[in-house]
Write a protein that holds these residues in place. Sequence first.
Motif, PDB file in Angstrom:
ATOM      1  N   UNK A 128      57.873  52.996  78.906  1.00  0.00           N
ATOM      2  CA  UNK A 128      57.616  51.572  79.127  1.00  0.00           C
ATOM      3  C   UNK A 128      58.140  51.129  80.501  1.00  0.00           C
ATOM      4  N   UNK A 129      59.332  51.572  80.823  1.00  0.00           N
ATOM      5  CA  UNK A 129      59.927  51.191  82.102  1.00  0.00           C
ATOM      6  C   UNK A 129      59.144  51.778  83.280  1.00  0.00           C
ATOM      7  N   UNK A 130      58.682  53.007  83.121  1.00  0.00           N
ATOM      8  CA  UNK A 130      57.900  53.622  84.201  1.00  0.00           C
ATOM      9  C   UNK A 130      56.664  52.784  84.488  1.00  0.00           C
ATOM     10  N   UNK A 131      56.020  52.325  83.398  1.00  0.00           N
ATOM     11  CA  UNK A 131      54.820  51.507  83.582  1.00  0.00           C
ATOM     12  C   UNK A 131      55.187  50.155  84.175  1.00  0.00           C
ATOM     13  N   UNK A 132      56.240  49.549  83.628  1.00  0.00           N
ATOM     14  CA  UNK A 132      56.624  48.213  84.073  1.00  0.00           C
ATOM     15  C   UNK A 132      56.975  48.202  85.559  1.00  0.00           C
ATOM     16  N   UNK A 146      55.651  50.147  87.768  1.00  0.00           N
ATOM     17  CA  UNK A 146      54.507  50.619  88.559  1.00  0.00           C
ATOM     18  C   UNK A 146      54.638  52.047  89.060  1.00  0.00           C
ATOM     19  N   UNK A 147      55.325  52.891  88.303  1.00  0.00           N
ATOM     20  CA  UNK A 147      55.548  54.262  88.785  1.00  0.00           C
ATOM     21  C   UNK A 147      54.529  55.268  88.260  1.00  0.00           C
ATOM     22  N   UNK A 174      47.706  60.606  88.754  1.00  0.00           N
ATOM     23  CA  UNK A 174      48.078  62.025  88.741  1.00  0.00           C
ATOM     24  C   UNK A 174      49.457  62.249  88.101  1.00  0.00           C
ATOM     25  N   UNK A 175      49.955  61.240  87.385  1.00  0.00           N
ATOM     26  CA  UNK A 175      51.259  61.394  86.740  1.00  0.00           C
ATOM     27  C   UNK A 175      51.134  62.139  85.423  1.00  0.00           C
ATOM     28  N   UNK A 179      67.620  50.212  89.790  1.00  0.00           N
ATOM     29  CA  UNK A 179      67.486  51.636  90.109  1.00  0.00           C
ATOM     30  C   UNK A 179      66.055  52.128  90.182  1.00  0.00           C
ATOM     31  N   UNK A 180      65.128  51.432  89.538  1.00  0.00           N
ATOM     32  CA  UNK A 180      63.748  51.938  89.506  1.00  0.00           C
ATOM     33  C   UNK A 180      63.117  51.903  90.890  1.00  0.00           C
ATOM     34  N   UNK A 181      63.472  50.866  91.648  1.00  0.00           N
ATOM     35  CA  UNK A 181      62.880  50.803  92.996  1.00  0.00           C
ATOM     36  C   UNK A 181      63.484  51.893  93.882  1.00  0.00           C
TER      37      UNK A 181
END
Length: 485
Positions: A126-130, A132-133, A137-138, A94-96
């Motif tokens: 952690x998931x956001x970083x993993x 690459x999101x 500017x986040x 789902x992250x992609x």
Amino acid sequence: LKVDPFDLIVFGGTGDLAHRKLFPALFRRFLDGQFAAPTHIIGVSRGQMSSAEYRATIAQALQQFSGEAASAETLKTFLDMIDYVSLDVGAEDGWSVLEKHLSGDPSRVRAFYLATAPDRFGVIAKQLAAHGLVTPASRIIVEKPIGRDSASAARINDAIGAVFSEGQIFRIDHYLGKETVQNLMALRFANALFEPLWNSAHIDHVEITVAESIGVEGRAAYYDAAGALRDMVQNHLLQLLCLIAMEPPNSMQADSVRDEKLKVLKSLAPIDASNAATSTVRGQYHAGASNGGAVPSYTQDVGNEKSATETFVALKVSVANWRWAGAPFYLRTGKRLPQRVSEVVVVFRAIPHSIFNVESGRISKTRLVIRLQPDEGIKLWLMLKEPGAGGMRLRYVPLDMNFAEAFQIYAPEAYERLLMDVIRGNATLFMRRDEVEAAWRWIDPIREAWSQLNEPPRPYFAGTWGPAAAIALVERDGRSWNEEI
Ligand code: BG6
């Protein structure tokens, strides 16, 4: 007034907070013309649903909670900005899909709103970083409560801090977004009248009441594990106390204000096993009458006969510094009290000598009442002469300022202001990590003392002002809660 187009990702997008507060606030800002196209809002949750289905749930939520009338076309323009992504934050799928919904422009504000339980904050970061999101500017927005004590708060802050810098983290305490709460700063620092008197030489004591008439609503599981001390005192009441007690910051710049609030939190005299019995009252509501009808007890509301969770807290707090030593702060908050009312009462000291005779009547202490909600306003209670030729009769009367009457313009809801502040990057009304943890460090010993005392919460009937002991807490000192409420 417009903000640049942004991407807002709401984790917990199907939850109560999103429906009740976030989307109505976004809608209101949209109606006010504050959004520039192409702004994009993405709801994220576990359930499977199409964006069209999600928009329909948002439309329904707006109808129920926003009270804003808009044409079908306007509503559609708003809903068209919204998408939905189904995602289990602990899993890899789902992250992609989420990424595809986000703008590739690295300078565009990307705000992740975590309207979820705090135990999800770390894993989401952690998931956001993993995946690459996280762009420069986040920003990440987290709801209270951050943890349930200082250790868990530190763990959560560490986990978020491993991905986002402190300047990217916006910790919400929605009380800071309330117009009248911001007015505490205007009142103190934009007027010459109060600040010279704003200390224990001239102030006798301060009362902070945040009363609610509602019970625990649909949040039994959360509330029963939290209780009023964690749910309200650690954040909202302590933030109010900070704004009243802090030294004048050098400017409204975020860290100037937050530095001063932090100093107050560090100055709070500890409440622990040595003084908890005399400085705290914890209560729990029993069946009674509220909002004109009979209501069940707290234990029935949460379906837990044995629950010893407090739904009411009163505290006597000392701010141990030069400005405040000798002027206590009395705090109280509770569910199922007679009415929803939040107010700060600043009671000044008695005059040193009266030139009036007894026939003139009793001279009451000057009192500044700041009504935070509802019927927002400020009253300054003064002694004045009653009109009449028959001598000198004094009467206690208020200089009365009602915000709605005085301004006659729409006062935005807290979340409207706070969400736009995040997009603009203004952190003044958000809590810094050290503030949150300092607040917990002061709260933890109270909880520990309570568990050592091992007494059940004192009962009070729904629809009353809490246990009698809360009244005694103040009356023991020869004072009383504001009776005017
Ligand atoms: C929330 C608490 O932070 O504030 C709730 O979790 C409480 O329990 C609410 O009802 C009160 O907010 P307001 O804006 O209605 O005073």
